[in-house]
Scaffold this motif. Structure first.
Motif: not given
Length: 207
Positions: A1-8, A18-21, A26-29, A48-56
């Motif tokens: 959910h856009g928080q990958h840079n928070r991962l330790p 990565h199993s999605g979301d 879901g934006s291009k950016r 990786f696969i896409a989840g329901n938030h990854d509409d783009f």
């Protein structure tokens, strides 16, 4: 959910999945930000696969992935003898029924199944509701992959073993998208023949 840079610091492995979301809106950016991060992680292979938030990604093609990075969409890849099959979860496919058609076509020799949605009644419970897919459960019981990896239900991060299949929910943030939850490290001996791997040669470790 856009928080990958928070991962330790993520533990080393040959393959990271990565199993999605990976986005929130879901934006291009958001998608590009994740892929720039994911593609340059120092792993030998990346899936990786896409989840329901990854509409783009529903009506978009990704044509710039490095050779060792695989975006699976109702498709599979074999890495060092291990067969991975990926099923995304686009809202549009759920409405049209395409996702169930894709589930019916999962390769029967799949070793590691990667979906966003969990199977029914397996690590899928939240707010007194089982959110998993009955169609997916039926397929998994028939195919019997060695591992089934998914996310989607943030309240049920964990590992369960049913029969010959190990199910792993690796939803990495909690229900309010706040705390970071455990990722899961799996050790699998590569299969170079069609013979199934004996269960006692596999080790599951929870970080």
């Amino acid at each position: 959910h856009g928080q990958h840079n928070r991962l330790p610091e993520i533990p080393w492995a040959d393959v990271i999945i990565h199993s999605g979301d990976f986005s929130f809106g879901g934006s291009k950016r958001e998608i590009i930000d994740f892929l720039n991060w994911f593609c340059y992680l120092p792993y030998k292979y990346k899936i990786f696969i896409a989840g329901n938030h990854d509409d783009f990604l529903w009506d978009s093609e990704i044509d710039f992935l490095p050779e060792n990075c695989y975006g699976l969409r109702y498709s599979c890849v074999t890495i060092e003898g291990v067969k991975f099959h990926g099923i995304p979860m686009f809202v549009q496919d759920c409405v049209s029924g395409l996702i169930n058609t894709g589930i019916e076509k999962i390769r029967p020799d799949t070793d590691v199944l990667i979906t966003h949605c969990p199977p029914f009644e397996i690590l899928d419970f939240d707010n007194n509701i089982h959110y998993g897919s009955k169609e997916l459960l039926t397929a998994v019981e028939k195919i019997k992959p060695r591992y089934h990896l998914f996310g989607h239900i943030h309240a049920n991060n964990g590992i369960e073993v049913h029969g010959s299949t190990t199910f792993i929910n690796s939803a990495i943030v909690n229900e309010i998208y706040g705390d970071i939850q455990p990722w899961h490290l799996i050790e699998i001996r590569a299969i170079m023949t069609s013979e199934p791997l004996n269960q006692d040669t596999e080790i599951i470790k929870k970080s």
